[in-house]
Scaffold this active site. Sequence first.
Site, PDB file in Angstrom:
ATOM      1  N   HIS A 108      14.360  23.759  10.399  1.00 34.91           N
ATOM      2  CA  HIS A 108      14.663  24.385  11.684  1.00 34.91           C
ATOM      3  C   HIS A 108      16.105  24.900  11.686  1.00 34.91           C
ATOM      4  O   HIS A 108      16.958  24.384  10.959  1.00 34.91           O
ATOM      5  CB  HIS A 108      14.468  23.389  12.833  1.00 34.91           C
ATOM      6  CG  HIS A 108      13.041  23.131  13.166  1.00 34.91           C
ATOM      7  ND1 HIS A 108      12.326  22.098  12.606  1.00 34.91           N
ATOM      8  CD2 HIS A 108      12.186  23.780  13.992  1.00 34.91           C
ATOM      9  CE1 HIS A 108      11.093  22.114  13.078  1.00 34.91           C
ATOM     10  NE2 HIS A 108      10.982  23.127  13.922  1.00 34.91           N
TER      11      HIS A 108
ATOM     12  N   SER B  65       9.189  25.423  18.549  1.00 35.49           N
ATOM     13  CA  SER B  65      10.450  24.724  18.301  1.00 35.49           C
ATOM     14  C   SER B  65      11.600  25.649  17.933  1.00 35.49           C
ATOM     15  O   SER B  65      12.763  25.305  18.144  1.00 35.49           O
ATOM     16  CB  SER B  65      10.246  23.687  17.181  1.00 35.49           C
ATOM     17  OG  SER B  65       9.709  24.300  16.014  1.00 35.49           O
TER      18      SER B  65
END
Length: 268
Positions: free
Chosen positions: A250, A43
Amino acid sequence: MKLPRLASVAATLTALAGLVLGGAGVAAAQEAAATSYVALGDSYSSGVGAGNYDSSSGSCKRSNSAYPVLWKNANAPASFHFTACSGAKTTDVINNQLGPLNSGTTLVSISIGGNDAGFADAMTTCVLQGTNACVARINEARQYIAGTLPGRLDAVYSAIRSKAPNARVVVLNYPRFYKINGSCVVGLSETSRQAINDAADHLSDVIAKRVADHGFTFGDVRGRFTGHEICSGDPWLHSVDWLNITNSYHPKAAGQSGGYYPVLEGLA
């Protein structure tokens, strides 16, 4: 009487320098245009957290703001394949992402290992169960990173080299998540934050060693993210996002463009 002659020599040298530099610029542009680039990974490479997702990528959540796309847009390679996928582990890269690689591939980028080590589960434990449970779960992750992960990284790196024997392979790591003694007044304890940062450093050290042993290039993003961690004044990472939980921990779009992209640009 000699000044005009000196001026003439200087002008000639300047013109020659311009030709050399101009030729170097043309050569660099031609090299970029001949590049066949494949972007692999998890990711952090697909761009989860950066938004602007390619709808055709589905649950892989490939973002048009992710560093592989930013590099492609800036350098216009001859070919570009983006197979990085949210949630990917080393086995997923081997089984699902290597299709575009071949002997003509000249550049590969990848971030991988965080999901193998169970960082998502560890962060969930830290958020929901307090300091003692957090530190214990982080220590489990560290044991996996030291004992099992090196073999998993060897397997994926060997698979990449087998499929793309002529490629420059740039392996990017993960940033430290927290600014210690930063601006956060609620949330995790400083003990938990330090344990998470230390584990991220341990993961980077293991990745760097395996990268060197395979003759690949290690792209260390930690310096770029320094001053932009969670609890800093200008975070490039999402903290826990209860409205969109997959964003949590993230990089934001700023982390992709300011953190990851410059490292790849400098090494590719």
